[in-house]
Design a protein around this motif. Sequence first.
Motif, PDB file in Angstrom:
ATOM      1  N   ILE A  82      34.511  -3.831 -24.370  1.00 39.44           N
ATOM      2  CA  ILE A  82      35.002  -4.875 -25.286  1.00 39.44           C
ATOM      3  C   ILE A  82      34.017  -5.145 -26.433  1.00 39.44           C
ATOM      4  CG2 ILE A  82      36.460  -5.946 -23.512  1.00 39.44           C
ATOM      5  CD1 ILE A  82      34.300  -8.251 -23.543  1.00 39.44           C
ATOM      6  N   GLY A  83      32.872  -4.460 -26.420  1.00 36.07           N
ATOM      7  CA  GLY A  83      31.928  -4.650 -27.525  1.00 36.07           C
ATOM      8  C   GLY A  83      30.816  -3.631 -27.451  1.00 36.07           C
ATOM      9  N   GLU A  84      30.147  -3.468 -28.579  1.00 36.98           N
ATOM     10  CA  GLU A  84      29.006  -2.535 -28.626  1.00 36.98           C
ATOM     11  C   GLU A  84      27.863  -3.215 -29.380  1.00 36.98           C
ATOM     12  OE1 GLU A  84      29.186   1.899 -29.658  1.00 36.98           O
ATOM     13  OE2 GLU A  84      28.640   0.962 -31.554  1.00 36.98           O
ATOM     14  N   ILE A  85      26.660  -3.087 -28.832  1.00 32.24           N
ATOM     15  CA  ILE A  85      25.471  -3.690 -29.450  1.00 32.24           C
ATOM     16  C   ILE A  85      24.455  -2.565 -29.647  1.00 32.24           C
ATOM     17  CG2 ILE A  85      23.658  -5.448 -29.172  1.00 32.24           C
ATOM     18  CD1 ILE A  85      25.481  -6.621 -26.852  1.00 32.24           C
ATOM     19  N   THR A  86      23.986  -2.377 -30.862  1.00 33.26           N
ATOM     20  CA  THR A  86      22.944  -1.366 -31.106  1.00 33.26           C
ATOM     21  C   THR A  86      21.638  -2.085 -31.418  1.00 33.26           C
ATOM     22  OG1 THR A  86      24.603   0.168 -31.903  1.00 33.26           O
ATOM     23  CG2 THR A  86      22.328   0.668 -32.488  1.00 33.26           C
ATOM     24  N   LEU A  87      20.592  -1.700 -30.680  1.00 34.85           N
ATOM     25  CA  LEU A  87      19.305  -2.408 -30.759  1.00 34.85           C
ATOM     26  C   LEU A  87      18.193  -1.415 -31.120  1.00 34.85           C
ATOM     27  CD1 LEU A  87      17.845  -5.178 -29.765  1.00 34.85           C
ATOM     28  CD2 LEU A  87      17.417  -3.906 -27.665  1.00 34.85           C
ATOM     29  N   PRO A  88      17.301  -1.769 -32.060  1.00 33.47           N
ATOM     30  CA  PRO A  88      16.136  -0.909 -32.287  1.00 33.47           C
ATOM     31  C   PRO A  88      15.226  -0.945 -31.065  1.00 33.47           C
ATOM     32  CG  PRO A  88      16.134  -2.780 -33.812  1.00 33.47           C
ATOM     33  CD  PRO A  88      17.306  -2.957 -32.897  1.00 33.47           C
ATOM     34  N   GLY A 104      18.299  -5.371 -14.832  1.00 32.61           N
ATOM     35  CA  GLY A 104      17.098  -6.198 -14.795  1.00 32.61           C
ATOM     36  C   GLY A 104      15.890  -5.416 -14.359  1.00 32.61           C
ATOM     37  N   PRO A 105      14.777  -6.071 -13.970  1.00 29.77           N
ATOM     38  CA  PRO A 105      14.648  -7.527 -13.961  1.00 29.77           C
ATOM     39  C   PRO A 105      14.504  -8.077 -15.392  1.00 29.77           C
ATOM     40  CG  PRO A 105      12.546  -6.493 -13.471  1.00 29.77           C
ATOM     41  CD  PRO A 105      13.539  -5.385 -13.593  1.00 29.77           C
ATOM     42  N   LYS A 106      14.083  -9.337 -15.484  1.00 31.48           N
ATOM     43  CA  LYS A 106      13.929  -9.983 -16.787  1.00 31.48           C
ATOM     44  C   LYS A 106      13.137  -9.123 -17.756  1.00 31.48           C
ATOM     45  CE  LYS A 106      14.112 -14.786 -17.040  1.00 31.48           C
ATOM     46  NZ  LYS A 106      13.527 -15.969 -17.356  1.00 31.48           N
ATOM     47  N   ALA A 107      13.553  -9.130 -19.035  1.00 29.57           N
ATOM     48  CA  ALA A 107      12.804  -8.501 -20.136  1.00 29.57           C
ATOM     49  C   ALA A 107      13.023  -6.993 -20.272  1.00 29.57           C
ATOM     50  CB  ALA A 107      11.312  -8.828 -20.063  1.00 29.57           C
ATOM     51  N   THR A 108      14.154  -6.477 -19.777  1.00 30.91           N
ATOM     52  CA  THR A 108      14.520  -5.091 -20.125  1.00 30.91           C
ATOM     53  C   THR A 108      15.045  -5.101 -21.569  1.00 30.91           C
ATOM     54  OG1 THR A 108      16.739  -5.498 -19.316  1.00 30.91           O
ATOM     55  CG2 THR A 108      15.217  -4.437 -17.774  1.00 30.91           C
ATOM     56  N   PHE A 109      15.201  -3.912 -22.130  1.00 29.98           N
ATOM     57  CA  PHE A 109      15.857  -3.819 -23.437  1.00 29.98           C
ATOM     58  C   PHE A 109      17.288  -4.340 -23.322  1.00 29.98           C
ATOM     59  CE2 PHE A 109      12.435  -0.741 -24.021  1.00 29.98           C
ATOM     60  CZ  PHE A 109      11.978  -1.113 -25.269  1.00 29.98           C
ATOM     61  N   THR A 110      17.914  -4.075 -22.176  1.00 37.32           N
ATOM     62  CA  THR A 110      19.290  -4.539 -21.998  1.00 37.32           C
ATOM     63  C   THR A 110      19.336  -6.066 -22.082  1.00 37.32           C
ATOM     64  OG1 THR A 110      19.568  -2.670 -20.497  1.00 37.32           O
ATOM     65  CG2 THR A 110      21.340  -4.269 -20.550  1.00 37.32           C
ATOM     66  N   GLU A 111      18.331  -6.741 -21.511  1.00 28.89           N
ATOM     67  CA  GLU A 111      18.349  -8.205 -21.595  1.00 28.89           C
ATOM     68  C   GLU A 111      18.171  -8.668 -23.045  1.00 28.89           C
ATOM     69  OE1 GLU A 111      15.354 -10.875 -20.129  1.00 28.89           O
ATOM     70  OE2 GLU A 111      16.816 -12.504 -20.241  1.00 28.89           O
ATOM     71  N   ILE A 112      17.357  -7.924 -23.806  1.00 27.46           N
ATOM     72  CA  ILE A 112      17.195  -8.308 -25.221  1.00 27.46           C
ATOM     73  C   ILE A 112      18.558  -8.212 -25.929  1.00 27.46           C
ATOM     74  CG2 ILE A 112      16.076  -7.720 -27.417  1.00 27.46           C
ATOM     75  CD1 ILE A 112      13.629  -6.841 -25.818  1.00 27.46           C
ATOM     76  N   ALA A 113      19.301  -7.127 -25.643  1.00 29.97           N
ATOM     77  CA  ALA A 113      20.633  -6.981 -26.250  1.00 29.97           C
ATOM     78  C   ALA A 113      21.538  -8.153 -25.837  1.00 29.97           C
ATOM     79  CB  ALA A 113      21.252  -5.648 -25.832  1.00 29.97           C
ATOM     80  N   VAL A 114      21.456  -8.531 -24.565  1.00 29.10           N
ATOM     81  CA  VAL A 114      22.263  -9.660 -24.061  1.00 29.10           C
ATOM     82  C   VAL A 114      21.890 -10.944 -24.806  1.00 29.10           C
ATOM     83  CG1 VAL A 114      22.564 -11.171 -22.040  1.00 29.10           C
ATOM     84  CG2 VAL A 114      22.715  -8.700 -21.770  1.00 29.10           C
ATOM     85  N   MET A 166      15.357  -6.670 -33.213  1.00 29.00           N
ATOM     86  CA  MET A 166      14.537  -6.889 -32.018  1.00 29.00           C
ATOM     87  C   MET A 166      14.262  -8.372 -31.799  1.00 29.00           C
ATOM     88  SD  MET A 166      13.732  -4.829 -29.805  1.00 29.00           S
ATOM     89  CE  MET A 166      12.367  -4.509 -28.778  1.00 29.00           C
ATOM     90  N   ASN A 167      13.911  -9.092 -32.893  1.00 27.07           N
ATOM     91  CA  ASN A 167      13.563 -10.507 -32.730  1.00 27.07           C
ATOM     92  C   ASN A 167      14.547 -11.408 -33.431  1.00 27.07           C
ATOM     93  OD1 ASN A 167      11.013  -9.929 -31.431  1.00 27.07           O
ATOM     94  ND2 ASN A 167      10.469  -9.099 -33.414  1.00 27.07           N
ATOM     95  N   ARG A 206      20.780 -11.364 -27.734  1.00 26.06           N
ATOM     96  CA  ARG A 206      21.226 -11.401 -29.135  1.00 26.06           C
ATOM     97  C   ARG A 206      22.687 -11.813 -29.277  1.00 26.06           C
ATOM     98  NH1 ARG A 206      17.021 -11.570 -29.091  1.00 26.06           N
ATOM     99  NH2 ARG A 206      15.339 -10.214 -29.771  1.00 26.06           N
ATOM    100  N   VAL A 207      23.472 -11.562 -28.229  1.00 27.14           N
ATOM    101  CA  VAL A 207      24.924 -11.752 -28.384  1.00 27.14           C
ATOM    102  C   VAL A 207      25.484 -12.879 -27.514  1.00 27.14           C
ATOM    103  CG1 VAL A 207      27.134 -10.583 -27.942  1.00 27.14           C
ATOM    104  CG2 VAL A 207      25.329  -9.397 -29.207  1.00 27.14           C
ATOM    105  N   PHE A 208      24.879 -13.110 -26.349  1.00 26.26           N
ATOM    106  CA  PHE A 208      25.423 -14.118 -25.435  1.00 26.26           C
ATOM    107  C   PHE A 208      24.499 -15.316 -25.379  1.00 26.26           C
ATOM    108  CE2 PHE A 208      27.207 -10.155 -23.970  1.00 26.26           C
ATOM    109  CZ  PHE A 208      28.513 -10.478 -23.652  1.00 26.26           C
TER     110      PHE A 208
END
Length: 284
Positions: free
Chosen positions: A75-81, A7-17, A283-284, A19-21
């Motif tokens: 258990i999974g892989e997410i690739t994000l631009p 975190g905090p809110k709005a990292t690239f990691t959160e965007i990846a989250v 991304m979106n 998209r999937v969760f």
Amino acid sequence: MKVGYLGPKATFTEIAVRRVFSGIEHIPFQTIPGCMDAVVEQEVDFAVVPLENALEGSVNITLDYLTQEVDLPIIGEITLPIKQHLMVHPANASDWQQVSKVYSHSHAIAQCHKFLHTQLKGVPFESVSSTAAAAKMVMEAPEANIAAIANELAAEEYGLSIVRRNIHDFDYNHTRFVVLAKEQTELKGLSGSAHHKTTLMVTLPSDQAGALHQVLSAFAWRRINLSKIESRPMKTGIGNYFFIIDLEMKLDEVLIPGAMAELEALGCGVKLLGSYPSVMVEMN
Ligand SMILES: O=C(O)C(=O)C[C@]1(C(=O)O)C=C[C@@H](O)C=C1
């Protein structure tokens, strides 16, 4: 169910989250080891952490903590631009070229070195725990005229003005994130994926000529495609390395177990880090 992310809110990691969760709680942590520890301690069910960027390479803290400190399957892989923007407090938008310092995650700074060198020459930069942490700092210090490198969501979340868009030095900028859990679990958000990978950690027998060649042959003659091989220090002495090997296939009952048994017979240490679906998201 809960998923932890850097975190905090709005990292690239959160965007990846995002998209999937969906439909479960997203919990921010300040550090990557903090996310992984939270899974070990069952504070969260999953963690999503960055593993590799197309421009800057591996996120070493993720690789090292995953291989040496915790025992959590991938258990999974997410690739994000990844699109990096320069942002300042709206009060400083007109004189952004006079910023006194630029803050961001070290990987984000590295992705924008050419921009910083040519457009903000001489302005110091400093790495902080994440891109969104940098955006939050800028929001909290309007009097300081500092800038952050972060994504569009962070600019919205922290009310900042984007003054230069797409400042990453190369167009093809993607980051791979991995999903970790306490046990092998099927992820609903990734179940439609046709692409699977398997990741192994391999340590070579010491001082054996041709050992790496033999390891590679075990995959080559079985026609198992590797998408990555990387060495990391074992931290036991100079020249002591282990290898992380990504295989472009799902764990089967014949080929991968056969290759692993062959490596063990050669005197290698072999650990399965995970066999998992992989998705590319937008991304979106
Ligand atoms: O700081 C963030 O926003 C993160 O999610 C971390 C991170 C990374 O560790 O590489 C993720 C993607 C980008 O490559 C830049 C930073």
